[in-house]
Design a protein around this motif. Sequence first.
Motif, PDB file in Angstrom:
ATOM      1  N   THR A   1       0.806  -1.219   0.000  1.00 48.53           N
ATOM      2  CA  THR A   1       0.000   0.000   0.000  1.00 48.53           C
ATOM      3  C   THR A   1       0.842   1.273   0.000  1.00 48.53           C
ATOM      4  N   ARG A   2       2.116   1.166   0.353  1.00 48.53           N
ATOM      5  CA  ARG A   2       2.999   2.328   0.360  1.00 48.53           C
ATOM      6  C   ARG A   2       4.442   1.862   0.421  1.00 48.53           C
ATOM      7  N   VAL A   3       5.328   2.602  -0.234  1.00 45.26           N
ATOM      8  CA  VAL A   3       6.763   2.343  -0.179  1.00 45.26           C
ATOM      9  C   VAL A   3       7.431   3.509   0.544  1.00 45.26           C
ATOM     10  N   ILE A   4       8.209   3.201   1.571  1.00 46.45           N
ATOM     11  CA  ILE A   4       8.958   4.225   2.300  1.00 46.45           C
ATOM     12  C   ILE A   4      10.438   4.033   1.981  1.00 46.45           C
ATOM     13  N   ILE A   5      11.044   5.030   1.333  1.00 47.28           N
ATOM     14  CA  ILE A   5      12.472   4.996   1.014  1.00 47.28           C
ATOM     15  C   ILE A   5      13.209   5.694   2.150  1.00 47.28           C
ATOM     16  N   CYS A   6      13.972   4.921   2.916  1.00 46.01           N
ATOM     17  CA  CYS A   6      14.518   5.375   4.207  1.00 46.01           C
ATOM     18  C   CYS A   6      15.938   5.933   4.079  1.00 46.01           C
ATOM     19  N   GLY A   7      16.151   6.890   3.186  1.00 44.73           N
ATOM     20  CA  GLY A   7      17.456   7.530   3.060  1.00 44.73           C
ATOM     21  C   GLY A   7      18.450   6.696   2.274  1.00 44.73           C
ATOM     22  N   GLY A   8      19.662   7.213   2.181  1.00 45.86           N
ATOM     23  CA  GLY A   8      20.693   6.537   1.395  1.00 45.86           C
ATOM     24  C   GLY A   8      20.437   6.604  -0.087  1.00 45.86           C
ATOM     25  N   ASN A   9      19.823   7.681  -0.538  1.00 45.47           N
ATOM     26  CA  ASN A   9      19.413   7.781  -1.936  1.00 45.47           C
ATOM     27  C   ASN A   9      20.583   8.047  -2.876  1.00 45.47           C
TER      28      ASN A   9
ATOM     29  N   PRO B   1      16.368  17.788  12.919  1.00 47.09           N
ATOM     30  CA  PRO B   1      15.709  17.009  11.876  1.00 47.09           C
ATOM     31  C   PRO B   1      16.044  17.545  10.480  1.00 47.09           C
ATOM     32  N   GLN B   2      16.392  16.636   9.581  1.00 42.44           N
ATOM     33  CA  GLN B   2      16.694  17.038   8.211  1.00 42.44           C
ATOM     34  C   GLN B   2      15.405  17.412   7.479  1.00 42.44           C
ATOM     35  N   ARG B   3      15.493  18.472   6.696  1.00 44.28           N
ATOM     36  CA  ARG B   3      14.317  18.898   5.936  1.00 44.28           C
ATOM     37  C   ARG B   3      14.081  17.971   4.751  1.00 44.28           C
ATOM     38  N   PRO B   4      12.844  17.911   4.263  1.00 42.81           N
ATOM     39  CA  PRO B   4      12.566  17.084   3.082  1.00 42.81           C
ATOM     40  C   PRO B   4      13.376  17.558   1.878  1.00 42.81           C
ATOM     41  N   LEU B   5      13.676  16.633   0.983  1.00 41.29           N
ATOM     42  CA  LEU B   5      14.317  17.006  -0.272  1.00 41.29           C
ATOM     43  C   LEU B   5      13.414  17.979  -1.023  1.00 41.29           C
ATOM     44  N   HIS B   6      14.008  18.978  -1.632  1.00 40.69           N
ATOM     45  CA  HIS B   6      13.223  20.050  -2.261  1.00 40.69           C
ATOM     46  C   HIS B   6      12.436  19.513  -3.458  1.00 40.69           C
ATOM     47  N   SER B   7      11.259  20.084  -3.669  1.00 40.89           N
ATOM     48  CA  SER B   7      10.377  19.622  -4.755  1.00 40.89           C
ATOM     49  C   SER B   7      11.001  19.822  -6.126  1.00 40.89           C
ATOM     50  N   SER B   8      11.901  20.814  -6.262  1.00 49.74           N
ATOM     51  CA  SER B   8      12.524  21.058  -7.561  1.00 49.74           C
ATOM     52  C   SER B   8      13.441  19.915  -7.992  1.00 49.74           C
ATOM     53  N   LEU B   9      13.810  19.047  -7.038  1.00 52.36           N
ATOM     54  CA  LEU B   9      14.650  17.898  -7.362  1.00 52.36           C
ATOM     55  C   LEU B   9      13.846  16.751  -7.959  1.00 52.36           C
TER      56      LEU B   9
ATOM     57  N   ARG C   1       7.426  14.053   0.321  1.00 53.84           N
ATOM     58  CA  ARG C   1       8.836  14.284   0.629  1.00 53.84           C
ATOM     59  C   ARG C   1       8.897  14.537   2.139  1.00 53.84           C
ATOM     60  N   THR C   2       9.452  13.612   2.867  1.00 59.10           N
ATOM     61  CA  THR C   2       9.349  13.654   4.315  1.00 59.10           C
ATOM     62  C   THR C   2      10.664  14.093   4.952  1.00 59.10           C
ATOM     63  N   PRO C   3      10.605  14.574   6.185  1.00 57.52           N
ATOM     64  CA  PRO C   3      11.846  14.885   6.911  1.00 57.52           C
ATOM     65  C   PRO C   3      12.493  13.616   7.452  1.00 57.52           C
ATOM     66  N   ASN C   4      13.647  13.770   8.004  1.00 52.47           N
ATOM     67  CA  ASN C   4      14.348  12.705   8.714  1.00 52.47           C
ATOM     68  C   ASN C   4      14.711  13.236  10.096  1.00 52.47           C
ATOM     69  N   PRO C   5      14.165  12.668  11.171  1.00 49.43           N
ATOM     70  CA  PRO C   5      13.352  11.465  11.294  1.00 49.43           C
ATOM     71  C   PRO C   5      11.971  11.584  10.653  1.00 49.43           C
TER      72      PRO C   5
ATOM     73  N   VAL D   1       4.415   6.750  -2.441  1.00 46.89           N
ATOM     74  CA  VAL D   1       5.827   6.689  -2.063  1.00 46.89           C
ATOM     75  C   VAL D   1       6.153   7.837  -1.114  1.00 46.89           C
ATOM     76  N   ASP D   2       6.877   7.504  -0.038  1.00 50.16           N
ATOM     77  CA  ASP D   2       7.449   8.502   0.852  1.00 50.16           C
ATOM     78  C   ASP D   2       8.965   8.462   0.682  1.00 50.16           C
ATOM     79  N   VAL D   3       9.596   9.614   0.479  1.00 53.71           N
ATOM     80  CA  VAL D   3      11.044   9.683   0.289  1.00 53.71           C
ATOM     81  C   VAL D   3      11.662  10.470   1.429  1.00 53.71           C
TER      82      VAL D   3
END
Length: 328
Positions: A100-108, A153-161, A175-179, A138-140
Amino acid sequence: NNNNNNNKWWWCTGMVVAVQGCVLSDRVGMFRVDAQFMPKTTLPPQLIPKASSSSSPQEPQIMLVSGFQFGSPNVSSLPRDMLLSYLQGHLGTESATTITRVIICGGNCCSEDGSNKLEALKELDLFVSQLLACGIPVDVMPGAEDPTTANWPQRPLHSSLFTHASTFSTPSFYRTPNPYMSSFSLEEEDQQPKIQIVGTDGTNMKDLVSRHDKTIQLQKDAEKDEGIATSKPLTELQALCRTLECHHVCPTGPDSVPTVPHELEDPMVISEKHPHLYFGGNAKQGFDTALWENQIRVVCVPSFYITQQVCTVNLHTLEVQVLQFDDN
């Protein structure tokens, strides 16, 4: 909670703990610790088991994956293409329909010297957009080497990317923060509580493991003549469970993990109920999992570029399955 582990090397700066003991009369400024008490754990609402039925559809699952390392010339794209084909349903397996959803947990992005971050982000954008096109949300999350703020906390990757993926609106693409923190409601199941999920790219657990490894050597030097057994190395799974126990996602910050000071409250304190699912990505020690306090699923998500593995978590039972996508 009473913690009977009196090993002083088990603790790190940032953990809040109450101690019970007495002041030693014969040694000025010394306090003998007899017991330690961690903050009280508030468990999440119990999930309601779904009645089994041969005619009922398969139970929904989320997929956790980390460490794609896009942009690396030394990482084969074939396992990633196999994963994409699986999620698109081209491999003929029914289990893919339950995701139902894919969470990409960093290390991109690739962390190697000379790697092309721009090309890595284009590959990430294309991969995510292909998943979104076949109807999988998808959550990135960002990671340590990704182009975002270094401080937690790290900010989400910018939408322009995300030139292609950004054409898909929420709730399909986040586009989610970390944590990471989110909650999910299962459709047509009003009695089931919302499933709370918290996770990181793994920096917190790896830093805690590193801190503990350093104290082991200090312990050996300090106690080698006293006949006291030294601690065993801390596993990444134990480190994740330790952060749950102390109610703080990253207790070693800001000492060795850069964290942003906040005037009113620390955003990484687990102040209310603990989550149902707690994960750490890019695990160097590979996949591992435990059911903490018999109710909270803790998962170490392996790096995909090393293991070619992803994890799926059943949203009804919190059971975990590992899927392998070898290019051999």
